[in-house]
Design an enzyme around this catalytic site. Structure first.
Site, PDB file in Angstrom:
ATOM      1  N   GLY A 239       0.754  -1.245   0.000  1.00 10.51           N
ATOM      2  CA  GLY A 239       0.000   0.000   0.000  1.00 10.51           C
ATOM      3  C   GLY A 239       0.781   1.291   0.000  1.00 10.51           C
ATOM      4  O   GLY A 239       0.193   2.355  -0.227  1.00 10.51           O
ATOM      5  N   GLU A 275       3.881  -6.684   1.737  1.00  8.67           N
ATOM      6  CA  GLU A 275       3.448  -7.069   0.380  1.00  8.67           C
ATOM      7  C   GLU A 275       3.408  -5.853  -0.552  1.00  8.67           C
ATOM      8  O   GLU A 275       2.354  -5.523  -1.094  1.00  8.67           O
ATOM      9  CB  GLU A 275       2.041  -7.679   0.441  1.00  8.67           C
ATOM     10  CG  GLU A 275       1.890  -8.875   1.343  1.00  8.67           C
ATOM     11  CD  GLU A 275       0.421  -9.270   1.530  1.00  8.67           C
ATOM     12  OE1 GLU A 275      -0.481  -8.495   1.135  1.00  8.67           O
ATOM     13  OE2 GLU A 275       0.176 -10.347   2.077  1.00  8.67           O
ATOM     14  N   PRO A 276       4.508  -5.162  -0.747  1.00  2.69           N
ATOM     15  CA  PRO A 276       4.458  -4.001  -1.646  1.00  2.69           C
ATOM     16  C   PRO A 276       4.380  -4.428  -3.102  1.00  2.69           C
ATOM     17  O   PRO A 276       5.022  -5.395  -3.509  1.00  2.69           O
ATOM     18  CB  PRO A 276       5.781  -3.282  -1.364  1.00  2.69           C
ATOM     19  CG  PRO A 276       6.708  -4.349  -0.891  1.00  2.69           C
ATOM     20  CD  PRO A 276       5.864  -5.402  -0.223  1.00  2.69           C
ATOM     21  N   ARG A 278       3.016  -1.708  -5.901  1.00  2.00           N
ATOM     22  CA  ARG A 278       3.152  -0.472  -6.672  1.00  2.00           C
ATOM     23  C   ARG A 278       4.526   0.184  -6.494  1.00  2.00           C
ATOM     24  O   ARG A 278       5.126   0.637  -7.456  1.00  2.00           O
ATOM     25  CB  ARG A 278       2.062   0.513  -6.230  1.00  2.00           C
ATOM     26  CG  ARG A 278       1.954   1.745  -7.099  1.00  2.00           C
ATOM     27  CD  ARG A 278       1.019   2.777  -6.472  1.00  2.00           C
ATOM     28  NE  ARG A 278      -0.246   2.248  -6.070  1.00  2.00           N
ATOM     29  CZ  ARG A 278      -1.361   2.247  -6.832  1.00  2.00           C
ATOM     30  NH1 ARG A 278      -1.331   2.780  -8.026  1.00  2.00           N
ATOM     31  NH2 ARG A 278      -2.478   1.734  -6.370  1.00  2.00           N
ATOM     32  N   ARG A 314      -5.724   2.937 -16.035  1.00  2.00           N
ATOM     33  CA  ARG A 314      -5.778   3.666 -14.772  1.00  2.00           C
ATOM     34  C   ARG A 314      -6.410   5.066 -14.881  1.00  2.00           C
ATOM     35  O   ARG A 314      -7.230   5.436 -14.037  1.00  2.00           O
ATOM     36  CB  ARG A 314      -4.395   3.751 -14.113  1.00  2.00           C
ATOM     37  CG  ARG A 314      -3.770   2.372 -13.847  1.00  2.00           C
ATOM     38  CD  ARG A 314      -2.580   2.425 -12.922  1.00  2.00           C
ATOM     39  NE  ARG A 314      -2.992   2.777 -11.583  1.00  2.00           N
ATOM     40  CZ  ARG A 314      -2.872   3.958 -11.061  1.00  2.00           C
ATOM     41  NH1 ARG A 314      -2.327   4.929 -11.745  1.00  2.00           N
ATOM     42  NH2 ARG A 314      -3.316   4.186  -9.855  1.00  2.00           N
ATOM     43  N   CYS A 346     -13.376   3.727 -28.995  1.00  2.00           N
ATOM     44  CA  CYS A 346     -14.599   4.468 -29.289  1.00  2.00           C
ATOM     45  C   CYS A 346     -15.412   4.817 -28.058  1.00  2.00           C
ATOM     46  O   CYS A 346     -16.572   4.394 -27.933  1.00  2.00           O
ATOM     47  CB  CYS A 346     -15.465   3.649 -30.244  1.00  2.00           C
ATOM     48  SG  CYS A 346     -14.514   3.043 -31.602  1.00  2.00           S
ATOM     49  N   GLU A 347     -14.838   5.491 -27.116  1.00  2.00           N
ATOM     50  CA  GLU A 347     -15.607   6.072 -26.018  1.00  2.00           C
ATOM     51  C   GLU A 347     -14.801   7.213 -25.424  1.00  2.00           C
ATOM     52  O   GLU A 347     -13.563   7.181 -25.416  1.00  2.00           O
ATOM     53  CB  GLU A 347     -15.983   5.032 -24.957  1.00  2.00           C
ATOM     54  CG  GLU A 347     -14.871   4.160 -24.445  1.00  2.00           C
ATOM     55  CD  GLU A 347     -15.419   3.087 -23.501  1.00  2.00           C
ATOM     56  OE1 GLU A 347     -15.837   3.443 -22.405  1.00  2.00           O
ATOM     57  OE2 GLU A 347     -15.406   1.900 -23.888  1.00  2.00           O
ATOM     58  N   TYR A 375       0.206  -2.051 -12.269  1.00  3.62           N
ATOM     59  CA  TYR A 375      -1.206  -2.015 -12.644  1.00  3.62           C
ATOM     60  C   TYR A 375      -1.385  -1.421 -14.044  1.00  3.62           C
ATOM     61  O   TYR A 375      -2.373  -0.752 -14.327  1.00  3.62           O
ATOM     62  CB  TYR A 375      -2.035  -1.266 -11.588  1.00  3.62           C
ATOM     63  CG  TYR A 375      -1.812  -1.812 -10.193  1.00  3.62           C
ATOM     64  CD1 TYR A 375      -2.236  -3.087  -9.867  1.00  3.62           C
ATOM     65  CD2 TYR A 375      -1.129  -1.075  -9.217  1.00  3.62           C
ATOM     66  CE1 TYR A 375      -2.001  -3.615  -8.606  1.00  3.62           C
ATOM     67  CE2 TYR A 375      -0.893  -1.605  -7.952  1.00  3.62           C
ATOM     68  CZ  TYR A 375      -1.329  -2.874  -7.655  1.00  3.62           C
ATOM     69  OH  TYR A 375      -1.102  -3.393  -6.415  1.00  3.62           O
TER      70      TYR A 375
HETATM   71  N1  LLP Z   1      -1.594  -6.960  -0.613  1.00  4.21           N
HETATM   72  C1  LLP Z   1      -2.909  -7.050  -0.863  1.00  4.21           C
HETATM   73  C2  LLP Z   1      -3.721  -7.995  -0.097  1.00  4.21           C
HETATM   74  C3  LLP Z   1      -3.485  -6.226  -1.836  1.00  4.21           C
HETATM   75  O1  LLP Z   1      -4.794  -6.306  -2.072  1.00  4.21           O
HETATM   76  C4  LLP Z   1      -2.678  -5.303  -2.571  1.00  4.21           C
HETATM   77  C5  LLP Z   1      -3.243  -4.463  -3.614  1.00  4.21           C
HETATM   78  C6  LLP Z   1      -1.312  -5.277  -2.278  1.00  4.21           C
HETATM   79  C7  LLP Z   1      -0.800  -6.109  -1.294  1.00  4.21           C
HETATM   80  C8  LLP Z   1      -0.366  -4.371  -3.004  1.00  4.21           C
HETATM   81  O2  LLP Z   1      -0.652  -3.024  -2.791  1.00  4.21           O
HETATM   82  P1  LLP Z   1       0.353  -1.906  -3.363  1.00  4.21           P
HETATM   83  O3  LLP Z   1       1.643  -1.995  -2.613  1.00  4.21           O
HETATM   84  O4  LLP Z   1       0.551  -2.176  -4.800  1.00  4.21           O
HETATM   85  O5  LLP Z   1      -0.368  -0.639  -3.124  1.00  4.21           O
HETATM   86  N2  LLP Z   1      -5.376  -1.471  -9.658  1.00  4.21           N
HETATM   87  C9  LLP Z   1      -5.207  -0.441  -8.666  1.00  4.21           C
HETATM   88  C10 LLP Z   1      -4.530  -0.938  -7.419  1.00  4.21           C
HETATM   89  C11 LLP Z   1      -5.207  -2.115  -6.767  1.00  4.21           C
HETATM   90  C12 LLP Z   1      -4.522  -2.605  -5.535  1.00  4.21           C
HETATM   91  C13 LLP Z   1      -5.129  -3.855  -5.042  1.00  4.21           C
HETATM   92  N3  LLP Z   1      -4.480  -4.478  -3.940  1.00  4.21           N
HETATM   93  C14 LLP Z   1      -4.479   0.745  -9.293  1.00  4.21           C
HETATM   94  O6  LLP Z   1      -4.171   0.710 -10.480  1.00  4.21           O
HETATM   95  O7  LLP Z   1      -4.231   1.742  -8.617  1.00  4.21           O
END
Ligand code: LLP
Length: 421
Positions: A239, A275-276, A278, A314, A346-347, A375
């Protein structure tokens, strides 16, 4: 910091000019920098120095096996959220004991595959899921290591579609019910309760929500221990946000995040998992696209690109901002002009940016979307029968196509026609 910089008037990925990749693979395409991926992984790994820990890359962010292998060779584990991701991680050579399985709707088949192939732990999200994992473990004659994902009811202060830690979200069990749920888990002979899991959302730009959540996890750890559970592992989710604009946003650094983890949870002596996704992949990837037309509209000009919302969803889905730069470095002092930057789908939702100041651009010019490594490719589709675009990995002065662009025949021949037609 990333490794996409201008050199001699052109944008490079590490030591490879972007235009050279474009000439070799065509546009649009995704390109990732190995050095940036590794640097971001190391920032997290170093931030937890001194604690027993494992950085489990959330592979949903960018799941090409070449990326997984790059990170796994540096010591990363993986966080998977589907049977497909589990098999992909295994195919990339990640051992089962470094794979954690998250997700709110794991099916019996997915659970069976992971229990048969080896798994570090399941992050369980509900009591019905717990019962299914127990039954399959007993059937296979194994014991399934689990944590329970608790929902701490914390506002992550992020986009509503990616916030997960409030009680109204579908994720985890309410923290107030934890004692009851852990007692239930402990009564099931196919399960071994090893810890607690929490994940409150994505693209968090402040530490405060993490601090609130992790403080609750610390209290819960002591409570569950006093109730007889051997809580020894804490999975803290992902996150941490990234800067999408280069100028004005600066989310906390991994080292600050690590310090917060030590402050809130360090005294418990637990093994820590994070669990990073992004932060590792986001700024390690670009989407490169070509200008097809420049069209003069009512009061504005449109840059029509060969990349579209199906390639990078996105902006359409989350109103996300992506920095868009010309691959040819603009001459110093060149006057910028506002463009609406759009794809051919087309949108009207197929709009990447409105009134974005850019140097003057002409058909054939290349542009690069920054911060597209996470993503991006993974959320792409073949909408409008547009082929999934290739992925390229750069390593120093080398580059390799790590996913080919499919041919139209491959796409079209996937359909099968029923015999009555
Ligand atoms: N762990 C779990 C259980 C998660 O659901 C997620 C992301 C992560 C770790 C990784 O989170 P991060 O470090 O990447 O923030 N598609 C969206 C983002 C969806 C995130 C879903 N879960 C976007 O493009 O912003």
């Amino acid at each position: 910091m990333d490794h996409f910089l201008y050199r001699d008037g052109a944008l490079y990925a590490e030591d490879v000019p972007i235009y050279e990749i474009a000439a070799a693979v065509g546009t649009p395409f995704y390109v990732y920098s190995t050095a940036t991926l590794l640097r971001h992984f190391q920032l997290f790994d170093n931030a937890l120095d001194g604690m027993d820990h494992l950085v489990c890359y959330a592979m949903k962010a960018a799941s090409n096996q070449a990326i997984l292998k790059t990170l796994a060779q540096a010591g990363a584990g993986m966080d998977v959220v589907s049977g497909g991701e589990y098999l992909r991680a295994k195919a990339a050579g990640v051992p089962g004991d470094k794979i954690v399985f998250s997700g709110v709707g794991k099916t019996a088949d997915e659970i069976r595959a992971a229990l048969s192939g080896g798994i570090r732990q399941f992050n369980v999200e509900s009591e019905p899921e717990m019962e299914v994992i127990n039954a399959i473990a007993l059937e296979l004659g194994v014991v399934a290591p689990i944590t329970v994902r608790v929902n701490p009811d914390v506002d992550a202060k992020t986009h509503a579609k990616i916030a997960t830690g409030k009680s109204e979200n579908k994720f985890g069990i309410p923290i107030a019910r934890a004692s009851e749920v852990y007692a239930h888990a402990a009564s099931l002979p196919g399960l071994e309760v090893i810890g607690i899991d929490v994940h409150i959302g994505s693209q968090l730009t402040e530490l405060e929500p993490f601090e609130l959540a992790y403080t609750k996890v610390a209290e819960l750890t002591e409570k569950l221990r006093s109730e007889g559970h051997n809580i020894r592992r804490l999975d803290l989710g992902g996150g941490l946000g990234i800067p999408y604009t280069r100028a004005n946003d600066a989310p906390p650094l991994p080292v600050e995040y690590g310090a917060l983890i030590k402050k809130t949870l360090g005294h418990l002596g637990c093994e820590i998992e994070i669990e990073p996704g992004r932060l590792i992949a986001g700024n390690a990837g670009l989407m490169v696209s070509k200008v097809i037309y420049v069209k003069s509209g009512e009061g504005r000009d449109f840059l029509i690109l060969d990349g579209a919302m199906n390639d990078l969803i996105r902006p359409a889905m989350y109103e996300a901002y992506h920095d868009i730069v010309a691959v040819q470095e603009p001459a110093p002092g060149v006057e910028q002009q506002p463009y609406d930057i759009v794809g051919p789908v087309c949108e009207s939702g197929d709009t990447f940016a409105k009134e974005r100041n850019m140097p003057p651009l002409a058909p054939g010019d290349l542009v690069a979307f920054r911060s597209a490594g996470a993503y991006g490719a993974v959320m792409s589709s073949e909408y409008n029968t547009r082929p999934l675009i290739p992925e390229v990995l750069v390593h120093g002065d080398q580059f390799a196509v790590i996913r080919e662009r499919p041919s139209f025949d491959e796409i079209i021949n996937r359909d099968t026609i029923p015999e009555w037609l």
